[in-house]
Design an enzyme around this catalytic site. Structure first.
Site, short mmCIF file in Angstrom:
data_model
loop_
_atom_site.label_atom_id
_atom_site.label_comp_id
_atom_site.label_asym_id
_atom_site.label_seq_id
_atom_site.Cartn_x
_atom_site.Cartn_y
_atom_site.Cartn_z
N LYS A 288 0.86 -1.19 0.00
CA LYS A 288 0.00 0.00 0.00
C LYS A 288 0.90 1.24 0.00
O LYS A 288 1.87 1.31 0.74
CB LYS A 288 -0.91 -0.04 1.24
CG LYS A 288 -2.12 0.85 1.14
CD LYS A 288 -3.20 0.50 2.14
CE LYS A 288 -4.37 1.47 1.96
NZ LYS A 288 -5.56 1.12 2.68
N GLU A 377 -19.91 -3.12 10.60
CA GLU A 377 -20.82 -2.20 11.27
C GLU A 377 -21.93 -2.94 12.02
O GLU A 377 -22.37 -2.50 13.09
CB GLU A 377 -21.42 -1.23 10.25
CG GLU A 377 -20.46 -0.15 9.74
CD GLU A 377 -19.47 -0.62 8.69
OE1 GLU A 377 -19.60 -1.77 8.21
OE2 GLU A 377 -18.56 0.15 8.33
N ARG A 405 -25.67 0.24 7.36
CA ARG A 405 -25.51 -1.21 7.45
C ARG A 405 -26.09 -1.76 8.76
O ARG A 405 -26.38 -2.93 8.86
CB ARG A 405 -24.01 -1.57 7.42
CG ARG A 405 -23.35 -1.35 6.08
CD ARG A 405 -23.23 -2.67 5.35
NE ARG A 405 -22.89 -2.48 3.96
CZ ARG A 405 -21.75 -2.87 3.40
NH1 ARG A 405 -20.84 -3.46 4.13
NH2 ARG A 405 -21.55 -2.70 2.12
#
Ligand SMILES: Cc1ncc(C[n+]2csc(CCOP(=O)(O)OP(=O)(O)O)c2C)c(N)n1
Length: 627
Positions: A288, A377, A405
Site C-alpha cells: 500500500k 458495522e 448497514r
C-alpha cells in the site's frame, strides 16, 4: 527512474489512452514504464484534488496485469469499494486531473462515467455478492465472459463478503476473486482472518525460495534438466509450504500468493486461475502506498484518503489554522468522557483514524477500552448491545453512511431492549467530493422511525459537550450527529439545559415569526439574520428526535414557522415538527428547507448546499421574499 532494458522504451501519453486494448501489445519493460508513469499521475492528481492515495499506488501493476489479461470489451471487473480504481480510470480513457471535481471524474466506479465501469459502490465488501449475480446472469443468458471481483484484505473479512464466499462456491458460475492483500485496511487490519492472510503471505517466503532456486538451477544445462524434473513436484512442495487456508477449505481453487508488483508473475497466476472450472481466488500481495515514501511508510492510515497535499513535504495544502474538525472536537471529548466514565467502551468499525480517534489508542489508561472491529458495522452494534446489557456504556463512533448497514442491529438489538449507548455519527449531512455513496443525509430520517431513540445535533463545541455528557444519563440509544466541516477554535463552556429542551437564540414573540434550525449552519444563519436585521424567534433544535413539544406548543399562535435543516432529508426534524404542528392545528404558514430525498453526486459541500438553496444567505433571501 531507471529500468532494465528500457533504453528503447517510450512513454505512453496517458491522455491519449482510450481503452486497455493497447496493453496486449506492450512488452514487460514497457508495461513497467507505464506503471511508473501512472503512479506519478496518481500522486500528482491526488495531491491537487485529494483522494484515496495509498490503495491506488499499491494496485497499479495489478490493475495493468488484469486489464491486459482480460478483455474489457466483454469481461467485467468489479472493484470492491471502488476507491482503488484510479489506474482503471486512466486505462479506460479518463482524465485523472478532473478527479473529484464537480462534473469531473468521481473517486469510485460510476456506471454513467464509462462503459468499463460495470458496477457501482463506495461501501465495502459488495463485490463478491455482485459478481455472483453477474456470473449467474451470464450463464443463464448463455454468454461467455469472465467476471472478476477485485477485493482488499480489509474488505473480504466483512460479513457480507463472507456470506458471498459461503454461497458463491455452491453455484457453478465461475468468478475470479482477486484478493489484493496489502496487509492494511485503512490502518492495520484486525481480527483472526487478517492474521490468516499474514500467515499465508509469510508462507510466501516459499515464493522467494522458489524464485531463487529457479535462477540458480536454470543457469546451467544440467541444472535446467533437474529444475524441469523438480517442477513437476513443485505443487506438492507448495502444498506443504502454503498450508491450507480458508479459501481452499471452502472449496475454492486458490492461486498465490503472488508478488503484486510483478506483472509477469500476476499474468502467470491469472493463466493458472483461468484453467480451473471452479471459482478461484488469486491472492496477490501488494505494498500500500508504493512509490510515495510517506504513504509507503504509513502504518496508521493517514495516507489512505487525503486532502490536497504538497508532494515534497507531504504537508496538507489546506491547513485550517485556528479551526478544528468536528471529528477532532469529538475525539478530545471522547477521551474526557472515557476518563470520567470507567464503564465506557469505545467501538469503531475500521474508522478510528478517519474520526481522529486513533489518539485514544495511544492513551495508556484508555487503550484497553477501545475496540476496533474492522469493517463490521453490524457486529459493532450488536457487540455494543452485549456490553450495554452487562452494565457497560458503549460509545460507537461510526460514519453516518456506514451506519446504514446497522439499522437492524440498532432497532432490534439496542433500541428494542432500550439499552444505553452513545453513537457519535460522524460525517452527518452532506459530505462533498465523496459523492452519493457516502452522503450522511439519511440517518436522521431512518433513525426517527425507531422507538426509544434520541437523535441530537450540536451547533457549537459547548453543545457537543453538553449532549455527550447527557448521553450517559440513561436515555437509551443516544445519537449525536457531527458534520464534516471545521469550526473556529473556541473555549468550551459548561451549558445548563434540561434534557430534551431546545434553546432560543433570539426571542421576539411579537414578530410571530419563528425559525427552527439545527447544527453549525444554524449559527451562520443566526449572524446572517442579524446582519439583515430580520427580527424573529430563532430556535436551536439540538434535540431532533423527539422534539421539544413544550417549546413547539408555545409557537402555535405564531403566523409563520420556518424549519431549516441543511443536514438531513425531510424525515427527522422537519417531519417531526410539521407532524406536531398539523396534529395541533397550527393555523399559520410553514416553510421547510431541507435536503431533498435524492442521491447527491460529488461536488463541494458549499456547491451542494447552494444547489438546494440551503446556504444561510439563501435562506435569509427566501425569508425576506416572504417564502
Ligand atoms: C461498509 C464500509 N465501511 C467502511 C468503509 C471505509 N473504508 C473505505 S476503504 C476501507 C479499507 C478497505 O480495506 P481493503 O479492502 O483492504 O482495501 P485497501 O484500501 O487496503 O486497498 C474502509 C474501511 C467503507 N467504504 N464501507
Amino acid at each position: 527512474m531507471k529500468y532494465k532494458n528500457v533504453a528503447s522504451v517510450e512513454h505512453i501519453n496517458l491522455k491519449e489512452i482510450k481503452n486497455p486494448d493497447f496493453l496486449k501489445s506492450l512488452s514487460y519493460p514497457e508495461l513497467n514504464l507505464l506503471a511508473s508513469d501512472i503512479r506519478k499521475e496518481i500522486i500528482e492528481c491526488t495531491s491537487n484534488n485529494g483522494g484515496h492515495l495509498s490503495g491506488n499506488l499499491g494496485v497499479v501493476e495489478l490493475t495493468i496485469a488484469l486489464e491486459r489479461f482480460f478483455d474489457l470489451s466483454k469481461d467485467k471487473i468489479i472493484f470492491d469499494v471502488g476507491h482503488q480504481s484510479y489506474t482503471h480510470k486512466i486505462l479506460t480513457g479518463r482524465d485523472l486531473t478532473k478527479l473529484r471535481k464537480t462534473n469531473g471524474i468521481e473517486g469510485f466506479q460510476k456506471l454513467d462515467e464509462s462503459p468499463y465501469d460495470v458496477y457501482e459502490c463506495g461501501h465495502s465488501s459488495t463485490s463478491i455478492s455482485a459478481a455472483n449475480g453477474f456470473a449467474i446472469a451470464r450463464d443463464m443468458n448463455h454468454e461467455n465472459h469472465n467476471v472478476v471481483a477485485f477485493i482488499g484484505d480489509g474488505s473480504i473479512v466483512n460479513g457480507l463478503a463472507l456470506e458471498a464466499l459461503n454461497n458463491l462456491i455452491h453455484s457453478n458460475s465461475k468468478v475470479f476473486i482477486i484478493l489484493n492483500d496489502n496487509g492494511m485496511s485503512i490502518s492495520k487490519p484486525v481480527g483472526a482472518l487478517s492474521k490468516m492472510f499474514a500467515r499465508i503471505s509469510t508462507d510466501a517466503s516459499y515464493v522467494w525460495v522458489k524464485k531463487g532456486y529457479r535462477k540458480l538451477m536454470t543457469s546451467t544445462k544440467l541444472g535446467k534438466k533437474i529444475y524441469d524434473f523438480s517442477a513437476s513436484i513443485k505443487n506438492r512442495i507448495k502444498g506443504l509450504l502454503v498450508s491450507s487456508n480458508l479459501f481452499s477449505e471452502l472449496g475454492y481453487s486458490y492461486v498465490g500468493p503472488v508478488d503484486g508488483h510483478d506483472i509477469k508473475a500476476i499474468t502467470k497466476a491469472l493463466k493458472r486461475a483461468s484453467r480451473t472450472q471452479k471459482s478461484v481466488v488469486v491472492h496477490v500481495c501488494t505494498l500500500k502506498g508504493k512509490g510515495y515514501s510517506y504513504a509507503e511508510n504509513d502504518t496508521n492510515g493517514y495516507w489512505h484518503g487525503v486532502g490536497p497535499f504538497d508532494i515534497e513535504s507531504g504537508e496538507p495544502k489546506n491547513k485550517h489554522v485556528g479551526e478544528r474538525s468536528w471529528s477532532t472536537i469529538f475525539s478530545y471529548l471522547t477521551e474526557e468522557e472515557m476518563e470520567n466514565h470507567e464503564k465506557s467502551i469505545l467501538i469503531s468499525p475500521a474508522t478510528l483514524v478517519g474520526s481522529c480517534l486513533d489518539r485514544i489508542i495511544k492513551n495508556e489508561k484508555l487503550k484497553n477500552r477501545v475496540i476496533d472491529v474492522g469493517i463490521a458495522e453490524e457486529h459493532a452494534v450488536t457487540l455494543a448491545s452485549g456490553l450495554s446489557i452487562n452494565g457497560y456504556h458503549p460509545i460507537i463512533s461510526i460514519y453516518s453512511t456506514f451506519m446504514q448497514r446497522s439499522y437492524d442491529q440498532i432497532s432490534h438489538d439496542l433500541a428494542r431492549m432500550n439499552l444505553n449507548a452513545t453513537f457519535l455519527v460522524d460525517r452527518a449531512g452532506l459530505v462533498g467530493q465523496d459523492g452519493d455513496t457516502h452522503q450522511g443525509i439519511y440517518d436522521e430520517a431512518y433513525l426517527s422511525t425507531i422507538p426509544n431513540i434520541v437523535v441530537t445535533m450540536p451547533s457549537t463545541p459547548s453543545e457537543a459537550k453538553l449532549l455527550f455528557d447527557e448521553s450517559f444519563n440513561n436515555h437509551g440509544c443516544f445519537f449525536i450527529r457531527l458534520p464534516r466541516c471545521y469550526v473556529k477554535d473556541q473555549e468550551m463552556m459548561d451549558l445548563n439545559l434540561p434534557y430534551g429542551s431546545w434553546m432560543k437564540l433570539f426571542d421576539d414573540p411579537k414578530q410571530k415569526l419563528a425559525i427552527i434550525g439545527v447544527g453549525p449552519l444554524l449559527r451562520e444563519l443566526q449572524s446572517e439574520l442579524s446582519k439583515a436585521r430580520i427580527k424573529c424567534t430563532l430556535i436551536n433544535a439540538l434535540y431532533v428526535n423527539p422534539v421539544d413539544e413544550k417549546m413547539l406548543s408555545s409557537l402555535l399562535g405564531y403566523s409563520k414557522i420556518v424549519i431549516y435543516n441543511p443536514y438531513s432529508t425531510r424525515g427527522g426534524l422537519v417531519s417531526n415538527v410539521t407532524s406536531y404542528l398539523l396534529d395541533h392545528k397550527f393555523k399559520g404558514a410553514i416553510s421547510a428547507y431541507f435536503i431533498p430525498n435524492e442521491f447527491v453526486r460529488a461536488a463541494s459541500i458549499d456547491e451542494q448546499l447552494e444547489k438546494y438553496n440551503l446556504l444561510p444567505t439563501q435562506i435569509v433571501d427566501l425569508i425576506k421574499a416572504g417564502k
